[in-house]
Design an enzyme around this catalytic site. Structure first.
Site, PDB file in Angstrom:
ATOM      1  N   PRO A 193       1.945  -0.045   2.493  1.00  0.00           N
ATOM      2  CG  PRO A 193       3.614   0.332   4.060  1.00  0.00           C
ATOM      3  CD  PRO A 193       2.702   1.036   3.133  1.00  0.00           C
ATOM      4  CD  GLU A 194      -3.845  -3.142   3.509  1.00  0.00           C
ATOM      5  OE1 GLU A 194      -4.544  -3.796   4.294  1.00  0.00           O
ATOM      6  OE2 GLU A 194      -4.147  -2.970   2.315  1.00  0.00           O
ATOM      7  NE  ARG A 246       0.516   8.945  -3.571  1.00  0.00           N
ATOM      8  CZ  ARG A 246      -0.704   8.413  -3.580  1.00  0.00           C
ATOM      9  NH1 ARG A 246      -0.849   7.100  -3.654  1.00  0.00           N
ATOM     10  NH2 ARG A 246      -1.753   9.179  -3.501  1.00  0.00           N
ATOM     11  CG  HIS A 293      11.060   9.695  -4.883  1.00  0.00           C
ATOM     12  ND1 HIS A 293      10.713  11.029  -4.860  1.00  0.00           N
ATOM     13  CD2 HIS A 293      10.643   9.223  -6.081  1.00  0.00           C
ATOM     14  CE1 HIS A 293      10.104  11.339  -6.008  1.00  0.00           C
ATOM     15  NE2 HIS A 293      10.056  10.268  -6.759  1.00  0.00           N
TER      16      HIS A 293
END
Length: 277
Positions: free
Chosen positions: A2-3, A113, A94
């Site tokens: 996300p930005e 990640r 996750h």
DNA sequence: ACGAGAACCTGTTTGC
DNA sequence: TGCAAACAGGTTCTCG
């Protein structure tokens, strides 16, 4: 993942749905993400009431009663998903931290990640927090304009693309919106950052603001991982001008060269060589 | 001191 | 088809 626009969309969703709720249970499914999870997080959070949710750069700030702040960053692949009490969510791979609220709603922090992070600090020490202290201009803030941007870029010999990704210069842009903003400002991503000043800096500041605002209005860009807090998809990816469009036609010109892809600082950059100088 | 590249991880897509 | 390489929305560390 996300930005700024994606984080802003998530923050708005969290604010709407979490404000006033109280943590009932916190489950840590592992001890660390990119950094260790704060010690005693479970004990510190359980019973705490959430007052509001805000954003600084790409950081999510969940303000709790008693002047404490839960600080979260989603890295590349992080997601935050809320399920209400009546829509049970099975545990997913996750799901590293799971928060249950007093009314039965559940918030899962999921990050394949593990480049994301979570911290928990007193509100008073937020301005001096190691991760926030050196952040640059907030591109949607009042003080953001061409002159202030140019000041931050002055003397820099790296490419303007690399400078836009440097969070100490401007905080919140990432790889997609850096390419998009440079396109709308007609500036080559290879241009030396220090040469972006005057009218060119004004155009860049305006393009950054407009690109981010349009993306927020669209709920962000959904690629692989990103979903809004509600689980809905963003749709700004359909409005990208250049990102991911190597070889395609530039939306503003009919040159046959098409959109180019180059690699700068090990990241892909997309641009139109005719209009961007 | 600065800029470029590697490293941190896992998952998916691409190419031989 | 199968396997390996390349690539992915971010940040931080190291090296020259």
């Amino acid at each position: 993942m996300p930005e700024l626009p994606e984080v802003e969309t998530i923050v708005r969703g969290l604010e709407q749905r979490l404000a006033g709720r109280r943590f009932r249970q916190v489950t840590l499914n592992r001890a660390d993400l990119r950094t260790p999870l704060p010690t005693g997080l479970k004990a510190k959070l359980e019973g705490k009431r959430i007052e509001r949710v805000s954003r600084r750069a790409k950081y999510i700030l969940i303000h709790c009663a008693g002047d404490a702040v839960l600080l979260a960053h989603l890295g590349m692949s992080g997601r935050i998903v809320i399920s209400e009490a009546n829509e049970k969510r099975l545990r997913q791979k996750h799901d590293h931290v799971v928060f249950t609220f007093d009314d039965g709603a559940v918030l899962a922090f999921n990050d394949a990640r593990r480049f994301g992070m979570i911290d928990y600090v007193a509100a008073a020490q937020l301005p001096n927090h190691k991760l926030l202290r050196h952040l640059g201009l907030e591109p949607l803030g009042h003080e953001f304009n061409g002159a202030n941007l140019a000041k931050r870029l002055a003397g820099k010999n790296c490419s303007i693309k690399a400078a836009l990704l440097d969070q100490r210069v401007i905080a919140g842009l990432g790889n997609i919106y850096a390419s998009e903003a440079l396109y709308w400002a007609n500036i080559s991503p290879r241009r030396r950052a220090g040469t972006v000043l005057g009218a060119r800096a004004d155009a860049l500041a305006a393009a950054i603001r407009k690109t981010l605002e349009r993306a927020i209005a669209a709920g962000g860009s959904s690629l692989r991982d990103y979903v809004q807090a509600s689980g809905e998809l963003g749709y700004f990816q359909h409005h990208w001008a250049v990102y991911g469009k190597e070889g395609e036609k530039c939306p503003r010109c009919d040159c046959h060269r098409g959109i180019k892809r180059i690699v700068q600082n090990a990241r892909s950059t997309f641009y139109c060589a005719k209009y961007q100088r």
